[in-house]
Design a protein around this motif. Sequence first.
Motif, PDB file in Angstrom:
ATOM      1  N   ARG A  62      56.815  80.682  48.373  1.00 44.21           N
ATOM      2  CA  ARG A  62      57.146  79.630  47.582  1.00 44.21           C
ATOM      3  C   ARG A  62      58.643  80.116  46.922  1.00 44.21           C
ATOM      4  NH1 ARG A  62      53.123  76.398  45.721  1.00 44.21           N
ATOM      5  NH2 ARG A  62      50.838  76.911  46.377  1.00 44.21           N
ATOM      6  N   ASN A  63      59.024  81.300  46.940  1.00 41.48           N
ATOM      7  CA  ASN A  63      60.184  81.601  46.119  1.00 41.48           C
ATOM      8  C   ASN A  63      61.286  81.216  47.454  1.00 41.48           C
ATOM      9  OD1 ASN A  63      61.759  82.676  44.254  1.00 41.48           O
ATOM     10  ND2 ASN A  63      61.921  84.759  45.219  1.00 41.48           N
ATOM     11  N   ASP A  64      61.073  81.483  48.743  1.00 40.43           N
ATOM     12  CA  ASP A  64      61.987  81.227  49.767  1.00 40.43           C
ATOM     13  C   ASP A  64      62.055  79.744  49.693  1.00 40.43           C
ATOM     14  OD1 ASP A  64      62.273  83.867  50.415  1.00 40.43           O
ATOM     15  OD2 ASP A  64      60.623  83.537  52.080  1.00 40.43           O
ATOM     16  N   ASP A  65      60.994  79.008  49.751  1.00 42.08           N
ATOM     17  CA  ASP A  65      61.113  77.519  49.742  1.00 42.08           C
ATOM     18  C   ASP A  65      62.147  76.851  48.458  1.00 42.08           C
ATOM     19  OD1 ASP A  65      59.730  76.997  51.755  1.00 42.08           O
ATOM     20  OD2 ASP A  65      57.815  76.715  50.584  1.00 42.08           O
ATOM     21  N   LEU A  66      61.758  77.613  47.353  1.00 42.31           N
ATOM     22  CA  LEU A  66      62.614  77.193  46.126  1.00 42.31           C
ATOM     23  C   LEU A  66      64.086  77.713  46.215  1.00 42.31           C
ATOM     24  CD1 LEU A  66      62.903  76.401  43.132  1.00 42.31           C
ATOM     25  CD2 LEU A  66      62.190  78.535  42.286  1.00 42.31           C
ATOM     26  N   PHE A  67      64.428  78.817  47.000  1.00 42.76           N
ATOM     27  CA  PHE A  67      65.672  79.199  47.129  1.00 42.76           C
ATOM     28  C   PHE A  67      66.425  78.265  47.993  1.00 42.76           C
ATOM     29  CE2 PHE A  67      68.683  81.551  50.115  1.00 42.76           C
ATOM     30  CZ  PHE A  67      69.514  82.046  49.307  1.00 42.76           C
ATOM     31  N   GLY A  68      65.759  77.938  49.215  1.00 40.98           N
ATOM     32  CA  GLY A  68      66.642  76.902  49.901  1.00 40.98           C
ATOM     33  C   GLY A  68      66.798  75.578  49.421  1.00 40.98           C
ATOM     34  N   ALA A  69      65.778  75.175  48.689  1.00 41.25           N
ATOM     35  CA  ALA A  69      65.978  73.778  48.009  1.00 41.25           C
ATOM     36  C   ALA A  69      67.091  73.885  46.862  1.00 41.25           C
ATOM     37  CB  ALA A  69      64.784  73.407  47.571  1.00 41.25           C
ATOM     38  N   ALA A  70      67.015  74.994  46.210  1.00 41.96           N
ATOM     39  CA  ALA A  70      68.285  75.028  44.989  1.00 41.96           C
ATOM     40  C   ALA A  70      69.548  75.314  45.495  1.00 41.96           C
ATOM     41  CB  ALA A  70      67.676  76.380  43.983  1.00 41.96           C
ATOM     42  N   LEU A  71      69.387  76.084  46.813  1.00 43.59           N
ATOM     43  CA  LEU A  71      70.963  76.505  47.081  1.00 43.59           C
ATOM     44  C   LEU A  71      71.515  75.091  47.755  1.00 43.59           C
ATOM     45  CD1 LEU A  71      72.917  78.442  48.379  1.00 43.59           C
ATOM     46  CD2 LEU A  71      71.827  78.720  50.100  1.00 43.59           C
ATOM     47  N   GLY A  72      70.572  74.203  48.443  1.00 41.61           N
ATOM     48  CA  GLY A  72      70.815  72.987  48.993  1.00 41.61           C
ATOM     49  C   GLY A  72      71.640  72.116  47.773  1.00 41.61           C
ATOM     50  N   ALA A  73      70.660  71.902  46.590  1.00 43.07           N
ATOM     51  CA  ALA A  73      71.005  70.908  45.336  1.00 43.07           C
ATOM     52  C   ALA A  73      71.910  71.471  44.913  1.00 43.07           C
ATOM     53  CB  ALA A  73      69.707  71.085  44.674  1.00 43.07           C
ATOM     54  N   GLN A  74      72.253  72.819  44.758  1.00 35.93           N
ATOM     55  CA  GLN A  74      73.641  73.221  43.958  1.00 35.93           C
ATOM     56  C   GLN A  74      74.731  73.011  44.766  1.00 35.93           C
ATOM     57  OE1 GLN A  74      73.623  73.850  40.680  1.00 35.93           O
ATOM     58  NE2 GLN A  74      71.434  73.685  40.453  1.00 35.93           N
ATOM     59  N   PHE A  75      74.726  73.315  46.032  1.00 38.76           N
ATOM     60  CA  PHE A  75      75.947  73.200  46.961  1.00 38.76           C
ATOM     61  C   PHE A  75      76.195  71.836  46.946  1.00 38.76           C
ATOM     62  CE2 PHE A  75      77.569  72.308  50.986  1.00 38.76           C
ATOM     63  CZ  PHE A  75      78.605  73.048  51.309  1.00 38.76           C
ATOM     64  N   GLU A  87      48.251  89.179  49.850  1.00 38.12           N
ATOM     65  CA  GLU A  87      48.247  87.999  50.131  1.00 38.12           C
ATOM     66  C   GLU A  87      48.902  87.153  48.844  1.00 38.12           C
ATOM     67  OE1 GLU A  87      45.908  89.790  50.455  1.00 38.12           O
ATOM     68  OE2 GLU A  87      45.022  89.377  52.416  1.00 38.12           O
ATOM     69  N   SER A  88      48.862  87.458  47.594  1.00 39.59           N
ATOM     70  CA  SER A  88      49.526  87.033  46.702  1.00 39.59           C
ATOM     71  C   SER A  88      50.881  87.047  46.593  1.00 39.59           C
ATOM     72  CB  SER A  88      48.968  87.623  45.133  1.00 39.59           C
ATOM     73  OG  SER A  88      49.574  87.124  44.093  1.00 39.59           O
ATOM     74  N   GLU A  89      51.438  88.039  47.017  1.00 41.42           N
ATOM     75  CA  GLU A  89      52.779  88.649  47.063  1.00 41.42           C
ATOM     76  C   GLU A  89      53.321  87.744  48.395  1.00 41.42           C
ATOM     77  OE1 GLU A  89      53.084  92.711  47.635  1.00 41.42           O
ATOM     78  OE2 GLU A  89      52.742  93.362  45.722  1.00 41.42           O
ATOM     79  N   ALA A  90      52.676  87.659  49.237  1.00 40.46           N
ATOM     80  CA  ALA A  90      53.190  86.792  50.532  1.00 40.46           C
ATOM     81  C   ALA A  90      53.413  85.251  50.107  1.00 40.46           C
ATOM     82  CB  ALA A  90      52.174  86.701  52.097  1.00 40.46           C
ATOM     83  N   GLU A  91      52.305  84.923  49.205  1.00 38.11           N
ATOM     84  CA  GLU A  91      52.466  83.410  48.687  1.00 38.11           C
ATOM     85  C   GLU A  91      53.463  83.280  47.837  1.00 38.11           C
ATOM     86  OE1 GLU A  91      51.374  79.505  48.185  1.00 38.11           O
ATOM     87  OE2 GLU A  91      50.730  80.963  49.881  1.00 38.11           O
ATOM     88  N   PHE A  92      53.931  84.211  47.050  1.00 39.34           N
ATOM     89  CA  PHE A  92      54.958  84.155  46.196  1.00 39.34           C
ATOM     90  C   PHE A  92      56.141  84.183  47.034  1.00 39.34           C
ATOM     91  CE2 PHE A  92      58.493  86.389  44.061  1.00 39.34           C
ATOM     92  CZ  PHE A  92      58.402  85.947  42.813  1.00 39.34           C
ATOM     93  N   ARG A  93      56.346  84.990  47.859  1.00 40.16           N
ATOM     94  CA  ARG A  93      57.614  85.097  48.638  1.00 40.16           C
ATOM     95  C   ARG A  93      57.866  83.726  49.611  1.00 40.16           C
ATOM     96  NH1 ARG A  93      55.810  90.538  49.702  1.00 40.16           N
ATOM     97  NH2 ARG A  93      54.743  89.815  51.593  1.00 40.16           N
TER      98      ARG A  93
END
Length: 599
Positions: free
Chosen positions: A248-261, A240-246
């Motif tokens: 949140r990490n996916d959310d951060l990846f999408g937001a960071a990719l959009g911001a940097q692009f 469950e902890s790893e799933a929550e990490f994934r």
Amino acid sequence: MGGMPVSKAKSFKPSAKRLMKRLYPERFTFAVVVALSVTSVGFSVASPKILGQATDVIFNGVLARLHHVPGAGVDFTALARVLAWVLSLYLASSLFGLAQGWMLNGVVQRVVFRLRADVEDKLNRLPLRYFDGQPRGELLSRVTNDIDNISLTLQQTLSQLLVSVLTVVGVLVMMVTISPVLALIAVAVIPVSVFLTGRIGKRSQKMFVAQWKHTGGLNAHIEESFTGHNLVKVFGRQAESEAEFRKRNDDLFGAALGAQFISGLIMPAMMFMSNLSYVVVAVVGGLRITSGTMSLGEVQAFLQYSRQFTQPLTQVASMANLMQSGVASAERVFELLDAEEQEPDAVDSLQPAGRHGRVEFHDVSFSYRADQPLIEHLSLVAEPGQTVAIVGPTGAGKTTLVNLIMRFYELDAGTITLDGVDITRLRREDLRSRIGMVLQDTWLFGGTIRDNIAYGRPDATEEEIVAAAKAAFADRFVRTLPDGYDTVIDDEGSNVSAGEKQLLTIARAFLAGPSLLILDEATSSVDTRTESLVQHAMAALRSERTSFVIAHRLSTIRDADLILVMESGRIVEQGTHDELLAAHGAYHRLYSAQFAATA
């Protein structure tokens, strides 16, 4: 840049303006920085026009030779003089630029130094209520990563921004002096560039806000998972902890990719406009050479200025994402600095006449939330030397009661007096210096065992430290360690057991020698025999001191002078152990429930 701001910045302009106001104490130094920048940029801007004269010297010499003019050719003396002059200007520009960078670095570091100091002072003025409502990882992110990001932003943007603005102004002046027509063509690109930068910047700000939000959430999750790593393992919640990490990490990846692009679109757009302007200037300049209205050297100089003119604009545009990041961090720090502080100490503070330890609650009311009353109209008196035990079910308000004595929270109504003086008339430092507290949740800092015990009284001698450890029955286990009292404990105290940590905190309280003692389940982590020994030691410690003892194991408070039974923030019974058992009330029910299985 992990662990960035957690929530949305309310507004870019007010936060940026407030950040710039922090430069005010450095205004005189900053004025020198500006003067050095003006000089450096001035030398740099003047050089291309002078270099154009060298081109004219060569071109005119070659042209005269082609026309077979007698004695004609390149005037190398004049050429050498022009080149030496240009070289001197570039060298001087570099030296002044170096001095400007060195002084500006000092300005930025002093501004950040004061900001860190302000945050540290602010943290010491915030009430416990604020920390209870803030995730630890998020708060750490504000006071560490956010400030580091502000430092990085100021360091990289102030210098470039200052030089870029001065360069644009200087280059524009030089272009107008060479050819107003070509200058008008070069300037025409500015409105389009500003429009593109503004449109892209607004969209990127929203994306950066999302990036910081998800980064802060991920940082808090990681901190929580690492702190409770053993618990995660015990309950088998790794998946469950790893799933929550994934997630949140996916959310951060999408937001960071959009911001940097999106922010990355600024640079190509500005380069396109720069190249378009360069081509138009080159074509029009070539036509003016053929018409004889401009020399080759003038057009060459103008083309250099054209590139110098758009380059600073491109640099400023490329810094947009960094400025957005820095201002978002500043917003987070300013929110901390603007948080409501605890009530200041009384200006006309008082001091009790003695250190007897008499505590009186008079019609006290308190609630963590206005719509959920906890303690209402509570009155009690603890006489000097008495041991007052507080018992009751979880959530009854036992720990809250002692927190109110310490002024960790302020009362909603009523008063609490210590030796006849309202505690709100005492400075918090004076109040807490009279109180020793041993909590159920032990706290040790990174340092030696000696340092941890001496935290209760830093000026204590070695003999006093050892005596306190012996009184708390900590000396026997300390001497079994390889380094004894010099054993270094890590931040979490993981190299000693929970019971041993509790003994060290009790030794710390022994050494402090307070007039009022608060024990909140202080022996909950020690074995039965050690608890019995510590109880005897505490009896000696409590002599001639008022003591408040919060206990769940009722066997430990049989000898208390007064037992308070709390339910839902109210004292429902009070008396001695025998009196309360005889009354067959709430205390009798608690006692019977605790010892029924044993019986």
